[in-house]
Design a protein around this motif. Structure first.
Motif, PDB file in Angstrom:
ATOM      1  N   LEU A 248       0.830  -1.201   0.000  1.00 42.32           N
ATOM      2  CA  LEU A 248       0.000   0.000   0.000  1.00 42.32           C
ATOM      3  C   LEU A 248       0.868   1.255   0.000  1.00 42.32           C
ATOM      4  N   SER A 249       1.966   1.208   0.756  1.00 41.60           N
ATOM      5  CA  SER A 249       2.901   2.342   0.737  1.00 41.60           C
ATOM      6  C   SER A 249       3.520   2.514  -0.641  1.00 41.60           C
ATOM      7  N   ALA A 250       3.828   1.382  -1.284  1.00 45.95           N
ATOM      8  CA  ALA A 250       4.393   1.462  -2.637  1.00 45.95           C
ATOM      9  C   ALA A 250       3.393   2.081  -3.612  1.00 45.95           C
ATOM     10  N   LEU A 251       2.127   1.702  -3.503  1.00 45.03           N
ATOM     11  CA  LEU A 251       1.106   2.276  -4.381  1.00 45.03           C
ATOM     12  C   LEU A 251       0.917   3.765  -4.109  1.00 45.03           C
ATOM     13  N   ALA A 252       0.864   4.131  -2.813  1.00 39.74           N
ATOM     14  CA  ALA A 252       0.703   5.547  -2.480  1.00 39.74           C
ATOM     15  C   ALA A 252       1.910   6.354  -2.944  1.00 39.74           C
ATOM     16  N   LEU A 260       2.931  14.191  -9.778  1.00 37.86           N
ATOM     17  CA  LEU A 260       3.686  15.437  -9.623  1.00 37.86           C
ATOM     18  C   LEU A 260       3.578  16.342 -10.854  1.00 37.86           C
ATOM     19  N   PRO A 261       3.709  15.812 -12.081  1.00 33.35           N
ATOM     20  CA  PRO A 261       3.603  16.712 -13.244  1.00 33.35           C
ATOM     21  C   PRO A 261       2.187  17.224 -13.490  1.00 33.35           C
ATOM     22  N   VAL A 262       1.189  16.619 -12.848  1.00 30.66           N
ATOM     23  CA  VAL A 262      -0.206  17.011 -13.073  1.00 30.66           C
ATOM     24  C   VAL A 262      -0.558  18.132 -12.102  1.00 30.66           C
ATOM     25  N   GLN A 263      -0.807  19.314 -12.626  1.00 30.30           N
ATOM     26  CA  GLN A 263      -1.041  20.473 -11.770  1.00 30.30           C
ATOM     27  C   GLN A 263      -2.466  20.542 -11.240  1.00 30.30           C
ATOM     28  N   THR A 264      -3.370  19.752 -11.819  1.00 26.79           N
ATOM     29  CA  THR A 264      -4.773  19.829 -11.389  1.00 26.79           C
ATOM     30  C   THR A 264      -5.093  18.919 -10.201  1.00 26.79           C
ATOM     31  N   VAL A 265      -4.117  18.185  -9.717  1.00 26.14           N
ATOM     32  CA  VAL A 265      -4.360  17.298  -8.566  1.00 26.14           C
ATOM     33  C   VAL A 265      -4.590  18.149  -7.327  1.00 26.14           C
ATOM     34  N   PRO A 266      -5.673  17.909  -6.573  1.00 24.19           N
ATOM     35  CA  PRO A 266      -5.939  18.711  -5.368  1.00 24.19           C
ATOM     36  C   PRO A 266      -4.813  18.570  -4.349  1.00 24.19           C
ATOM     37  N   ALA A 267      -4.576  19.646  -3.633  1.00 20.40           N
ATOM     38  CA  ALA A 267      -3.530  19.629  -2.610  1.00 20.40           C
ATOM     39  C   ALA A 267      -3.851  18.641  -1.495  1.00 20.40           C
ATOM     40  N   SER A 268      -5.145  18.480  -1.202  1.00 18.14           N
ATOM     41  CA  SER A 268      -5.526  17.545  -0.141  1.00 18.14           C
ATOM     42  C   SER A 268      -5.157  16.111  -0.506  1.00 18.14           C
ATOM     43  N   ALA A 269      -5.283  15.768  -1.801  1.00 17.22           N
ATOM     44  CA  ALA A 269      -4.922  14.417  -2.235  1.00 17.22           C
ATOM     45  C   ALA A 269      -3.422  14.187  -2.091  1.00 17.22           C
ATOM     46  N   ARG A 270      -2.637  15.207  -2.500  1.00 16.91           N
ATOM     47  CA  ARG A 270      -1.179  15.076  -2.356  1.00 16.91           C
ATOM     48  C   ARG A 270      -0.799  14.938  -0.874  1.00 16.91           C
ATOM     49  N   THR A 271      -1.434  15.744  -0.046  1.00 22.43           N
ATOM     50  CA  THR A 271      -1.121  15.702   1.386  1.00 22.43           C
ATOM     51  C   THR A 271      -1.480  14.346   1.985  1.00 22.43           C
ATOM     52  N   GLY A 272      -2.625  13.798   1.560  1.00 24.74           N
ATOM     53  CA  GLY A 272      -3.030  12.491   2.066  1.00 24.74           C
ATOM     54  C   GLY A 272      -2.060  11.394   1.681  1.00 24.74           C
ATOM     55  N   LEU A 273      -1.621  11.393   0.423  1.00 31.34           N
ATOM     56  CA  LEU A 273      -0.656  10.384  -0.018  1.00 31.34           C
ATOM     57  C   LEU A 273       0.667  10.526   0.720  1.00 31.34           C
ATOM     58  N   LEU A 274       1.122  11.783   0.856  1.00 30.50           N
ATOM     59  CA  LEU A 274       2.380  12.028   1.557  1.00 30.50           C
ATOM     60  C   LEU A 274       2.281  11.594   3.017  1.00 30.50           C
ATOM     61  N   GLY A 275       1.167  11.934   3.663  1.00 36.39           N
ATOM     62  CA  GLY A 275       1.000  11.563   5.067  1.00 36.39           C
ATOM     63  C   GLY A 275       0.951  10.058   5.265  1.00 36.39           C
ATOM     64  N   PHE A 276       0.275   9.351   4.362  1.00 36.89           N
ATOM     65  CA  PHE A 276       0.197   7.896   4.496  1.00 36.89           C
ATOM     66  C   PHE A 276       1.576   7.261   4.374  1.00 36.89           C
ATOM     67  N   VAL A 277       2.344   7.688   3.383  1.00 33.01           N
ATOM     68  CA  VAL A 277       3.662   7.086   3.162  1.00 33.01           C
ATOM     69  C   VAL A 277       4.605   7.388   4.321  1.00 33.01           C
ATOM     70  N   VAL A 278       4.571   8.617   4.816  1.00 35.33           N
ATOM     71  CA  VAL A 278       5.530   9.039   5.840  1.00 35.33           C
ATOM     72  C   VAL A 278       5.136   8.557   7.230  1.00 35.33           C
ATOM     73  N   LEU A 279       3.852   8.544   7.537  1.00 35.46           N
ATOM     74  CA  LEU A 279       3.420   8.331   8.921  1.00 35.46           C
ATOM     75  C   LEU A 279       2.905   6.930   9.224  1.00 35.46           C
ATOM     76  N   ASN A 280       2.778   6.048   8.229  1.00 34.77           N
ATOM     77  CA  ASN A 280       2.186   4.739   8.540  1.00 34.77           C
ATOM     78  C   ASN A 280       3.046   3.940   9.510  1.00 34.77           C
ATOM     79  N   GLY A 281       4.369   4.108   9.430  1.00 39.54           N
ATOM     80  CA  GLY A 281       5.237   3.382  10.352  1.00 39.54           C
ATOM     81  C   GLY A 281       5.037   3.806  11.793  1.00 39.54           C
ATOM     82  N   ALA A 282       4.831   5.110  12.014  1.00 35.74           N
ATOM     83  CA  ALA A 282       4.605   5.599  13.375  1.00 35.74           C
ATOM     84  C   ALA A 282       3.191   5.319  13.850  1.00 35.74           C
ATOM     85  N   ALA A 283       2.249   5.202  12.912  1.00 31.54           N
ATOM     86  CA  ALA A 283       0.851   4.995  13.302  1.00 31.54           C
ATOM     87  C   ALA A 283       0.593   3.581  13.799  1.00 31.54           C
TER      88      ALA A 283
END
Length: 590
Positions: A248-252, A260-283
């Motif tokens: 799941l981390s690999a997919l995220a 990244l090259p797609v400028q129309t992606v909502p910021a909330s979606a980027r933040t969610g993906l980043l948070g999942f990848v970075v914080l799942n180990g601590a969660a």
């Protein structure tokens, strides 16, 4: 002498004494049994099993010999089923003996069969309420305790070191791959979004995916037992969670990089993906603490542990059980704060009714803790436990403070008015502060335990009780001896009677005479098929005889009957001997 030395915790001297007794008469199973126990305490498990097997061969109907063999076998990898068979026979031969039930409970607990273990421990406590091992291990069964190696089933024939190596390889792979993605994604995203190099950052991010093959191949080479991997994952839930999070981390990570090259992606979606990848180990550890706080029945476990205090193991496990109770209180307080309809200091209209609903929600946790204190009987010991673990006392106090703040805020909001509204506001502000304080106390206590090597406030610190207290194990007990007058009565009498259980009720039959009496007092009887079948159903029998020479003398031997097909006799191992005279009272001896 060997039994006394074992009671004094001198296994080397006990082994020497047992060996000397065996040299004098190797037909006495007690010497082999004591030698097995001494060898076990010296860490010579294979020799302990061999000595216990000799004891069983000499006295197959001895519950103590079966208990000794089962206890020795459970320490040998891959022989759990054999140990369980011996424990079941010990219970079958002597259901009145608590240690037989304790061994059955210990074996069930080792596999995570908590309900079966609890039944066995309760059966032991029915006959011996002061049995500390049964009481402490019953509390572990109630807490749904798991061994330090939950991934390994002791019934497997494979060595636990091999399954441990496989588990370590899988866990290391999951940790390294997720850590790689967690470290790589923030700079990739920063370079793409803040540096303006979206395409280049995406290409660099995709290159990191190739690096994940390095730990994957390295750990795959360490795996030697792929066939056991599904079973290992099925037994170790949290290992399965870590493994599932890796793809799941690999997919995220891949989604975050490709968008990244797609400028129309909502910021909330980027933040969610980043948070999942970075914080799942601590969660995962946080979620694990909260989930495991709701496993088992800690209040009932504390009641059992209280009865075993001040025994050292009971005191340690009681402290950890109280931490579990504290975690539940904290979780309920958080839930009350989140779901309460009171928001801020509502003071008018329907808001007053909503505010009033927060009062019982806030009172529930302190009331529940007070009930648990009475239910467990901890009132006399609680202060001592809190004094020994001040972090626990502080965490509980903060959880109670947060609950009280919810109740006060709700009551103030229901009353209305400027002053009451101010109290409600400050009450709600105090709730997160107290809850955060309790969480900080837990973290600091955890860090201190890790650094100092002390038991931590988590389930893994619970201790399995083996040999707690001063009670001597049942397999150290001596066999029942037959006196010369009892032996003469059985060998001389021609009116020996065998009593046994039958589906239609108790039965008795004449067996003529005892064929022989072994050196340990084992009686060999020639009996018909009904007696053999009855012994298979319930081996507990009684044999009566009267001395034809001393006509007033009579004796009864209660024991365990096993059929010997080769010798075509029933072998009865004595458990209790009763003697008397006609007329007159019986004199029992065990």
């Amino acid at each position: 002498m060997a039994a006394k030395l074992l009671a004094d915790d001198q296994p080397e001297a006990a082994l020497a004494a047992a060996d000397e007794a065996i040299k004098r008469d190797e037909r006495i199973e007690w010497g082999h049994r004591l030698a097995s126990l001494a060898l076990e305490r010296l860490g010579r498990d294979a020799e302990a099993v061999a000595a216990a097997e000799r004891a069983v061969r000499l006295a197959p109907g001895s519950w103590a010999a079966r208990l000794r063999l089962g206890s020795a076998l459970r320490r040998t990898p891959g022989r759990w089923r054999e140990a369980w068979t011996q424990a079941a026979k010990a219970v079958h031969f002597a259901p009145e003996e608590p240690d037989a039930h304790v061994l059955a409970g210990d074996l069930a607990l080792a596999r995570g069969e908590h309900d079966r273990a609890a039944r066995s421990y309760r059966a032991a406590l029915d006959g011996a309420p002061d049995h500390l091992v049964a009481r402490i291990n019953l509390s572990l069964a109630l807490l749904r305790w798991e061994r330090p190696r939950p991934h390994h089933d002791p019934a497997w024939v494979i060595d636990p070191r091999e399954t441990g190596g496989a588990r370590n390889a899988v866990e290391t792979w999951a940790r390294q791959v997720r850590l790689l993605f967690a470290v790589a994604l923030p700079p990739v995203v920063a370079a793409g979004l803040l540096g303006g190099h979206r395409t280049q950052a995406a290409i660099a991010g995709l290159a990191v995916l190739a690096l994940a093959a390095v730990p994957t191949l390295r750990q795959a080479r360490r795996m030697r037992i792929w066939s056991y991997l599904p079973q290992i994952l099925a037994r170790d839930v949290w290992l399965t969670v870590k493994v599932a999070l890796t793809p799941l981390s690999a997919l995220a990570y891949t989604a975050a990089v490709l968008t990244l090259p797609v400028q129309t992606v909502p910021a909330s979606a980027r933040t969610g993906l980043l948070g999942f990848v970075v914080l799942n180990g601590a969660a995962v550890p946080v979620v694990r603490v909260l989930v495991e706080a709701w496993r088992g029945r800690p209040v009932l476990a504390l009641a059992e542990l209280t009865a075993a205090l001040p025994e050292r193991t009971a005191r340690r496990n009681a402290d950890i059980a109280l931490w579990i109770v504290a975690a539940r209180a904290w979780s309920l307080t958080v839930l009350a704060a989140l779901v309460s309809p009171l928001i801020g200091g509502l003071a008018t209209g329907p808001g007053r009714l909503a505010a009033a609903l927060a009062v019982p929600a806030g009172i529930a946790v302190p009331a529940g803790l007070a009930w648990a204190r009475r239910r467990t009987g901890l009132s006399g010991q609680l202060r001592r436990l809190m004094k020994a673990d001040r972090s626990l006392a502080l965490a509980l106090a903060l959880a109670i403070t947060a609950s009280a703040a919810i109740a006060v805020a709700g009551a103030a909001g229901a009353l209305g008015g400027r002053a009451a509204s101010s109290v409600a506001v400050w009450g709600w502000r105090a709730v997160p502060v107290a809850l955060a304080g309790a969480a900080v106390v837990f973290v600091l206590r955890t860090v201190r335990a890790r650094l100092s090597g002390l038991p931590g406030p988590w389930r893994e610190s619970l201790v399995f009780c083996e040999g707690c207290g001063r009670r001597q194990p049942g397999d150290i007990s001596p066999p029942v001896e037959l006196s010369e007058e009892v032996r003469r009565a059985f060998t001389s009498s021609r009116g020996v009677v065998l009593a046994y259980a039958d589906p239609s009720g108790p039965r008795a039959m004449a067996v003529g005479a005892v064929a022989s009496i072994g050196p340990t007092g084992e009686l060999c009887l020639i009996a018909d098929d009904d007696a053999w079948q009855a012994a298979e159903r319930d081996p507990r029998v009684s044999i009566f005889a009267a001395d034809p020479i001393e006509r007033r003398f009579w004796t009864e031997v209660c024991g365990t009957a096993l059929g010997d097909a080769e010798a075509e006799v029933l072998r009865v191992t004595p458990k209790r001997v009763v003697i008397g005279e006609y007329p007159g009272p019986a004199r029992g001896r065990r």
